[in-house]
Scaffold this motif. Structure first.
Motif, PDB file in Angstrom:
ATOM      1  N   LEU A 229       0.869  -1.186   0.000  1.00 45.42           N
ATOM      2  CA  LEU A 229       0.000   0.000   0.000  1.00 45.42           C
ATOM      3  C   LEU A 229       0.900   1.228   0.000  1.00 45.42           C
ATOM      4  O   LEU A 229       1.733   1.405   0.877  1.00 45.42           O
ATOM      5  CB  LEU A 229      -0.904   0.020   1.236  1.00 45.42           C
ATOM      6  CG  LEU A 229      -1.805   1.258   1.367  1.00 45.42           C
ATOM      7  CD1 LEU A 229      -2.891   1.286   0.296  1.00 45.42           C
ATOM      8  CD2 LEU A 229      -2.440   1.335   2.759  1.00 45.42           C
TER       9      LEU A 229
ATOM     10  N   HIS B 279      -3.281   1.936  -4.000  1.00 42.05           N
ATOM     11  CA  HIS B 279      -3.392   3.300  -3.510  1.00 42.05           C
ATOM     12  C   HIS B 279      -4.436   3.385  -2.392  1.00 42.05           C
ATOM     13  O   HIS B 279      -4.391   4.261  -1.558  1.00 42.05           O
ATOM     14  CB  HIS B 279      -3.763   4.242  -4.661  1.00 42.05           C
ATOM     15  CG  HIS B 279      -3.529   5.674  -4.351  1.00 42.05           C
ATOM     16  ND1 HIS B 279      -2.332   6.171  -3.910  1.00 42.05           N
ATOM     17  CD2 HIS B 279      -4.344   6.745  -4.404  1.00 42.05           C
ATOM     18  CE1 HIS B 279      -2.405   7.467  -3.724  1.00 42.05           C
ATOM     19  NE2 HIS B 279      -3.625   7.842  -3.996  1.00 42.05           N
ATOM     20  N   SER B 280      -5.366   2.431  -2.418  1.00 46.54           N
ATOM     21  CA  SER B 280      -6.393   2.394  -1.371  1.00 46.54           C
ATOM     22  C   SER B 280      -6.923   0.978  -1.257  1.00 46.54           C
ATOM     23  O   SER B 280      -6.567   0.091  -2.047  1.00 46.54           O
ATOM     24  CB  SER B 280      -7.546   3.343  -1.733  1.00 46.54           C
ATOM     25  OG  SER B 280      -8.323   2.743  -2.762  1.00 46.54           O
ATOM     26  N   SER B 281      -7.799   0.770  -0.293  1.00 41.07           N
ATOM     27  CA  SER B 281      -8.312  -0.577  -0.039  1.00 41.07           C
ATOM     28  C   SER B 281      -9.252  -1.045  -1.151  1.00 41.07           C
ATOM     29  O   SER B 281      -9.471  -2.249  -1.319  1.00 41.07           O
ATOM     30  CB  SER B 281      -9.037  -0.606   1.302  1.00 41.07           C
ATOM     31  OG  SER B 281     -10.131   0.295   1.277  1.00 41.07           O
TER      32      SER B 281
ATOM     33  N   ARG C 257       1.237   5.451  -0.573  1.00 42.82           N
ATOM     34  CA  ARG C 257       0.525   6.714  -0.681  1.00 42.82           C
ATOM     35  C   ARG C 257       1.248   7.652  -1.643  1.00 42.82           C
ATOM     36  O   ARG C 257       1.005   7.653  -2.836  1.00 42.82           O
ATOM     37  CB  ARG C 257       0.322   7.365   0.712  1.00 42.82           C
ATOM     38  CG  ARG C 257      -0.560   6.517   1.623  1.00 42.82           C
ATOM     39  CD  ARG C 257      -1.979   6.458   1.061  1.00 42.82           C
ATOM     40  NE  ARG C 257      -2.835   5.515   1.758  1.00 42.82           N
ATOM     41  CZ  ARG C 257      -3.621   5.821   2.781  1.00 42.82           C
ATOM     42  NH1 ARG C 257      -3.655   7.052   3.247  1.00 42.82           N
ATOM     43  NH2 ARG C 257      -4.376   4.900   3.351  1.00 42.82           N
TER      44      ARG C 257
END
Lengths: 306, 306
Positions: A31, A62-64, A33
């Motif tokens: 993950l 970049h996100s879940s 950012r």
């Protein structure tokens, strides 16, 4: 079947240990950012004592929303700084079989994750490493690297043992311990004096601090030993002398907290100092030196904001 | 016949109190180092709460060679910083009848001058003042100004009483006390926390320090009270509470040590902290908070040199 690991936190520590596991054949996802676009395209370059290699994560997220799980292991390598809700950050990635392994500084940091994920395996990890993120997707491993892992409250699971074996296979010393909490206090014996003194002195390296204020360093170390003992973790009798000798023999060293301060990043004040002082108060242990350092770091944070 | 006073140290404090005595009719001369040429020609402009006036010293000296004595009073207003040999500095100006009056910060600073001038009257003085040297020959008096004077080891001589009367005539509150050493410890109750905390916090004003770390401030104050008591000077029972209340009611204030730090000038670490810690050790009083602050200031000095 290969283990699935998701690394949360693509700073130096997460990238490095993730890259090691990938090198040992694990499916490692990341993950990301700030460096997402770069890492998605190019992966991460590791320049290490152990060689140089390219780490191409199985998934770069970049996100879940993009996550295709489940993860056998969630490797949490974020820094413990104010305002970060770790449990909320990782919750979307945690399944029933996910072991939550965190590699972070500080003491008394296990309860938060144990409380948030009472049905998951929680593994507390300590890294003794000097590595830096030089640029997006570029990690420099400069020295050391040893890991200590242990399940909380105090045992070694099959998965932890397997992880330790994988790290060793990848070339890094990794020890699984049935008393990780004691190991954490033991690391704090060194961190508690040198991290704050390096910052509050205005940037001195460890050796200069020790050569000029050994008595103060020892007093702080003894307070940590006393808090650990009161919390049920009797450290070895020679732990203070050993840390002093070791530090005299180390090359002069900028602590991680000093590097954070120099970069204008938040300091791990609460994880390292605040938790130790709070444990002391809870347990009725006097820690005037630690308390002074903690208060000064808090004041310093205020002045950095002003 | 008017009193002859020679002021040593033409910084803000020396210039201001010298100018006050001149205003009260005293013959005041001034030993000047850096600002000699300017002051010799133009004198010193005082911009004060008490009005603005020009102070023209009777003699402006660059060295002892020019001195036409003797002095009834030598008013020593140098800062107590490392490397300054005060006794050597003033010896050429001291005659048999000269009273040595020093207005300086710190505790336990009398013995040095008593030992160097055993046959002279030695008067210890404390200034509660906020004044600054703005430029060569230009002094700004911003707030406060009260003086406390007392002979060591503990009485008030006729000359001291006369000096106090002259300062009062010039418009400044001046108290003569038979226990100046206790008064010095009492001032240290405030200085010992706020001076180092203002510097080590990275520049916070007094009120912010107090609002955020009152417990630490109180702990430090109580250590000073304990050292003073052990050295035979029992301070008033409410001295800590009084200092806390007073500081909450003061406007936010930059300490003198913070101003020195911001100007890159040496700090009065030894006079304020070092002497207190050494007295504590000599007397067997624990002072872990003070010791931590003292050690940190010493480290900070090292890093400023590096």
């Amino acid at each position: 079947m290969a283990m699935n690991v998701l690394v949360i936190g693509s700073g130096a520590v997460g990238s490095f240990y993730g890259a090691l596991l990938a090198r040992a054949g694990v499916h490692v996802s990341l993950l990301c950012r700030s460096d997402y676009a770069h890492v998605k395209r190019h992966g991460i370059t590791i320049n290490s004592l152990l060689g140089s290699w390219q780490f191409k994560p199985a998934q770069v997220l970049h996100s879940s929303a993009e996550w295709q799980g489940p993860a056998d292991v969630l490797l949490l390598c974020t820094k413990l700084v104010p305002g970060l809700d770790q449990a909320a950050l990782i919750r979307p990635f945690v399944d029933a079989q996910t072991a939550i392994v965190f590699i972070q500084n500080g003491v008394d940091i296990e309860p938060e994750l144990q409380a948030a994920f009472p049905d998951n395996e929680v593994v507390s990890g300590l890294a003794f490493i000097c590595c830096n993120r030089m640029a997006a997707g570029e990690i420099e491993h400069l020295a050391y690297g040893r890991l200590v892992l242990g399940n909380v409250p105090g045992f070694v699971s099959a998965k932890t043992a397997q992880l330790a074996a994988l790290f060793i296979r990848a070339g890094i010393d990794c020890q699984a311990t049935a008393d990780i909490v004691a190991a954490r206090w033991q690391k704090c014996v060194w961190n508690a004096p040198f991290n704050p003194l390096s910052v509050l002195s205005g940037g001195l390296p460890t050796l200069t601090i020790l050569q000029n204020q050994e008595a103060l360093v020892r007093n702080i170390m003894h307070e940590v030993v006393a808090i650990a003992a009161a919390s049920g973790h009797q450290l070895p009798a020679n732990v203070v002398d050993d840390n002093i000798t070791k530090t005299y023999n180390m090359p002069p060293y900028k602590t991680s907290m000093l590097l954070d301060a120099e970069r204008g990043q938040p300091l791990e004040t609460e994880a390292i100092l605040g938790n130790a002082v709070r444990a002391a108060h809870r347990l009725g242990v006097a820690c005037p030196h630690l308390h002074t350092l903690y208060a000064l770091l808090k004041l310093r944070e205020l002045s950095a904001i002003c």
